[in-house]
Motif scaffolding. Structure first.
Motif, PDB file in Angstrom:
ATOM      1  N   ILE A 183       0.840  -1.208   0.000  1.00  6.62           N
ATOM      2  CA  ILE A 183       0.000   0.000   0.000  1.00  6.62           C
ATOM      3  C   ILE A 183       0.867   1.248   0.000  1.00  6.62           C
ATOM      4  O   ILE A 183       0.658   2.184  -0.776  1.00  6.62           O
ATOM      5  N   PHE A 184       1.853   1.238   0.881  1.00  3.87           N
ATOM      6  CA  PHE A 184       2.730   2.401   1.029  1.00  3.87           C
ATOM      7  C   PHE A 184       3.444   2.716  -0.290  1.00  3.87           C
ATOM      8  O   PHE A 184       3.459   3.856  -0.760  1.00  3.87           O
ATOM      9  N   ALA A 185       4.005   1.677  -0.915  1.00  2.69           N
ATOM     10  CA  ALA A 185       4.796   1.890  -2.127  1.00  2.69           C
ATOM     11  C   ALA A 185       3.917   2.237  -3.326  1.00  2.69           C
ATOM     12  O   ALA A 185       4.236   3.151  -4.087  1.00  2.69           O
ATOM     13  N   THR A 186       2.800   1.526  -3.500  1.00  5.21           N
ATOM     14  CA  THR A 186       1.979   1.822  -4.670  1.00  5.21           C
ATOM     15  C   THR A 186       1.377   3.222  -4.576  1.00  5.21           C
ATOM     16  O   THR A 186       1.231   3.907  -5.586  1.00  5.21           O
ATOM     17  N   SER A 187       1.036   3.655  -3.343  1.00  6.59           N
ATOM     18  CA  SER A 187       0.477   5.002  -3.223  1.00  6.59           C
ATOM     19  C   SER A 187       1.543   6.046  -3.547  1.00  6.59           C
ATOM     20  O   SER A 187       1.259   7.050  -4.194  1.00  6.59           O
ATOM     21  N   LEU A 188       2.768   5.778  -3.137  1.00 10.08           N
ATOM     22  CA  LEU A 188       3.856   6.688  -3.496  1.00 10.08           C
ATOM     23  C   LEU A 188       4.085   6.658  -5.002  1.00 10.08           C
ATOM     24  O   LEU A 188       4.415   7.669  -5.623  1.00 10.08           O
ATOM     25  N   GLY A 189       3.865   5.476  -5.583  1.00 10.66           N
ATOM     26  CA  GLY A 189       4.050   5.330  -7.024  1.00 10.66           C
ATOM     27  C   GLY A 189       3.142   6.237  -7.839  1.00 10.66           C
ATOM     28  O   GLY A 189       3.495   6.653  -8.938  1.00 10.66           O
ATOM     29  N   LEU A 190       1.981   6.550  -7.294  1.00  4.69           N
ATOM     30  CA  LEU A 190       1.074   7.449  -8.015  1.00  4.69           C
ATOM     31  C   LEU A 190       1.726   8.813  -8.218  1.00  4.69           C
ATOM     32  O   LEU A 190       1.651   9.399  -9.305  1.00  4.69           O
ATOM     33  N   VAL A 191       2.395   9.303  -7.180  1.00  2.00           N
ATOM     34  CA  VAL A 191       3.012  10.626  -7.259  1.00  2.00           C
ATOM     35  C   VAL A 191       4.398  10.553  -7.904  1.00  2.00           C
ATOM     36  O   VAL A 191       4.705  11.264  -8.849  1.00  2.00           O
ATOM     37  N   ASN A 192       5.262   9.660  -7.392  1.00  2.54           N
ATOM     38  CA  ASN A 192       6.634   9.608  -7.898  1.00  2.54           C
ATOM     39  C   ASN A 192       6.729   8.926  -9.255  1.00  2.54           C
ATOM     40  O   ASN A 192       7.623   9.217 -10.035  1.00  2.54           O
ATOM     41  N   GLY A 193       5.830   8.011  -9.519  1.00  3.14           N
ATOM     42  CA  GLY A 193       5.874   7.311 -10.801  1.00  3.14           C
ATOM     43  C   GLY A 193       4.989   7.978 -11.826  1.00  3.14           C
ATOM     44  O   GLY A 193       5.462   8.619 -12.756  1.00  3.14           O
ATOM     45  N   TYR A 194       3.691   7.855 -11.647  1.00  2.00           N
ATOM     46  CA  TYR A 194       2.756   8.342 -12.663  1.00  2.00           C
ATOM     47  C   TYR A 194       2.821   9.852 -12.833  1.00  2.00           C
ATOM     48  O   TYR A 194       2.720  10.363 -13.936  1.00  2.00           O
ATOM     49  N   MET A 195       2.954  10.595 -11.713  1.00  2.00           N
ATOM     50  CA  MET A 195       2.933  12.043 -11.863  1.00  2.00           C
ATOM     51  C   MET A 195       4.333  12.620 -12.040  1.00  2.00           C
ATOM     52  O   MET A 195       4.491  13.797 -12.350  1.00  2.00           O
ATOM     53  N   GLY A 196       5.363  11.800 -11.824  1.00  2.00           N
ATOM     54  CA  GLY A 196       6.724  12.251 -12.090  1.00  2.00           C
ATOM     55  C   GLY A 196       7.236  13.307 -11.127  1.00  2.00           C
ATOM     56  O   GLY A 196       8.202  13.986 -11.420  1.00  2.00           O
TER      57      GLY A 196
END
Lengths: 358, 255
Positions: free
Chosen positions: A42-55
């Protein structure tokens, strides 16, 4: 049916795990590792939204986890248990199993509000400058919590085990495992549905060309607010789960090191790949736990071979040499992470025939 | 009533007066060109009209609403779309996604609909899908739906950008140097395409272009700018012989 194959598989797997735990086939250690795996996902995928998808480069994700952990703990302790802080339980302890999801939701909402601390500055700045703001947000949150003596300050806060006891008083089943599994699945589903909808595609559009996004009709400020709030909200829920699995929270557990762990999982999995980050979070949890055994084993081996002086011990500190080293090697040889910005189904198209998530 | 009317628009960046008292009216079905030497302020006009800058002075009324102070996405929702001088596609999203996202402002559903996959979500996405397919089909891009724009040749990228602009369902389309970087053959194709869009979609088109062939064949009306001022405005034939225009392009000595 087939459209929901992953959903069904996950539910079936979860039921098996719960049954196995109930039958006593999994010892406490294995259970705890499983639960931390879910929390890390949960922690990593939620961060992935900002750091990954939103760059964006958010370095303070653990701060939101901290908000969720404290809000969730306080609520559950106040509502379901007799304690020094609030006295008698506000609600009947028997209601704990039914109202616990609401506690998690409240923790998520509180953390989402704190997400505004980062979302609002993101309207005017991005990149390195926003990264600095996120670190600041992390510190602000930790300092606030550490300075409220009422909730324990730097000593931390405990009592959540009694909530667990209240739940077990109603029915003796592995409650925390169930909550972790349910929430993990729910948050994966939320993120998956978000990023595959046209609405959610606004997030990578902002990442790849913000000017074009704004001019093509995407309300970029709203997209950023949404992404930061969803991301920090889910982190908050993971924090509340973490607090209840441990039974104890301390603000320092959510410092920049914890945020870094999140980033390691995201960059290991790939920026903009949900399946990649899930795999990375699982692998990372296993790696950290594995080193707990591997390092003493290595220590024994090296001493037996007389390669190390008897006075030196390969201690657990080496974990924090090896994990960052993994990151260095990763950036060197596969900077885009395990899966880059593609999902698993892109690399194995045949999977798509049998496995779809909806 | 005019679709777009611009009144005494001025813009300065620090000490630089990029645009001085620009006036303009475009009707509901016009094809207008904007030309001028480099640095004349043409792209500034587009940036002001699309809401990217807030003008130092002056008024813009688009589709019956004053747009001063509006954000670009709000102007887009009123029916204005544009392309860019240097292509600005979302390079790591598929062509289809590029077209999809351009319908963002009229999706009609929010976060909860997306996450809970409500009936409203299903309806809206179905609508979006259908419109995307129509546009891709009309613009001859169907075979590239799954491609990433960065892997497409330059001419096709231009076409995707046009398709994306059309996907916002504009009433006025601003084209910023659509022929830049195209070879002679592609330019002919582009002229054909713009004329086809004009006839098919029945919208107004306003374009900045340096290649005379493009503006002379397409535009009914031509405006010429130099140093932030409008120096000529009229039919292409008149503009060609206007002494001020010749002076701006070739220098005073040529007259």
């Amino acid at each position: 049916m087939q459209r929901y194959s992953i959903n069904i598989l996950f539910v079936a797997g979860a039921v098996c795990l719960v049954l196995a735990a109930q039958a006593g086939m999994l010892d406490n250690y294995v259970l705890t590792v499983l639960m931390f795996m879910g929390i890390n996902v949960i922690f990593a995928t939620s961060l992935g939204l900002v750091n990954g998808y939103m760059g964006e480069f958010s370095c303070g994700h653990a701060g939101f986890m901290c908000v969720g952990a404290y809000v969730g703990s306080l609520l559950s302790v106040a509502c379901f248990t007799t304690n020094k802080l609030f006295g008698a339980p506000l609600l009947s302890p028997e209601s704990a199993p039914f109202l616990f999801p609401l506690v998690l939701l409240a923790a998520g909402l509180a953390a989402a509000l704190f997400g505004l601390l980062v979302a609002l500055p993101s309207f005017h700045t991005r990149g390195d400058y926003l990264a600095i703001i996120t670190i600041a947000a992390n510190y602000i949150i930790i300092s606030i919590v550490e300075n409220i003596d009422f909730i324990g300050g730097p000593r931390g806060f405990s009592g959540m085990k009694r909530t667990m006891n209240a739940m077990n008083g109603v029915l003796e089943i592995p409650w925390m495992l169930i909550w972790v599994l349910v929430v993990t699945f729910a948050s994966i589903l939320i993120l998956h549905r978000l990023v595959t909808s046209t609405y959610g595609k606004g997030v990578p559009a902002v990442c790849q060309n913000e000017i074009a996004a704004e001019i093509m009709g995407v309300d970029t400020n709203r997209v950023k607010t949404m992404a930061f709030m969803v991301s920090s909200g889910l982190a908050g829920v993971s924090g509340a789960l973490y607090a209840h699995v441990y039974g104890y929270v301390n603000a320092q557990a959510f410092n920049i090191l914890k945020s870094t762990e999140g980033m390691v999982m995201v960059y290991l999995g790939g920026m903009g790949s949900l399946s990649g980050v899930i795999m990375a979070a699982i692998a990372f949890t296993l790696l950290v736990e594995g080193l707990r055994f591997a390092l003493p084993a290595l220590d024994g081996l090296l001493h037996n071979l007389n390669l190390l002086p008897a006075s030196y011990e390969v201690s657990q500190v080496w974990k924090w040499v090896l994990i960052p080293l993994c990151l260095v090697l990763l950036m060197q040889f596969r900077p885009e992470g395990l899966l880059g910005n593609r999902e698993l189904s892109h690399y194995f198209p045949r999977l798509r025939r049998f496995f779809t998530l909806k | 009533m005019a679709l777009l009317s611009v009144h005494n628009l001025s813009q300065s960046f620090g000490g630089l007066q990029a645009l001085t008292d620009f006036n303009m009216e475009i009707g509901g079905y016009d094809l207008v060109g904007l030309i001028g030497p480099n640095g004349a302020g043409k792209t500034t006009v587009f940036n002001l009209v699309s809401g990217f800058y807030t003008p130092t002075r002056g008024a813009i009324v688009f589709n019956g609403k004053p747009t001063r102070g509006m954000k670009p996405h709000e102007v887009t929702a009123l029916g204005l779309a544009r392309t860019f001088q240097n292509i600005r596609l979302w390079n790591d999203l598929s062509v289809l996604d590029n077209i999809r996202i351009a319908q963002y402002h009229r999706l009609g559903y929010g976060f909860l609909d997306a996450v809970l996959r409500t009936a409203r979500y299903a309806r809206a996405e179905k609508n979006v899908d259908r419109k995307c397919r129509d546009i891709l089909d009309m613009m001859d891009l169907t075979e590239f739906v799954e491609e990433l724009p960065k892997n497409l040749p330059y001419g096709l990228q231009r076409r995707v950008e046009l398709a994306r602009a059309l996907s916002t369902k504009p009433r006025l389309l601003l084209l910023d140097e659509p022929a830049a970087g195209l070879n002679a053959l592609d330019v002919d194709g582009l002229i054909h395409l713009i004329r086809w869009i004009y006839n098919e979609f029945k919208i107004s088109i306003w374009m900045i272009e340096h290649q005379m062939k493009v503006v002379m064949t397409l535009c009914q009306r031509l405006m010429v700018m130099d140093f932030g001022k409008t120096i000529a405005d009229g039919a292409p034939g008149e503009i060609q012989n206007n002494p001020d225009v010749i002076a701006a392009y070739l220098g005073d000595g040529a007259v």
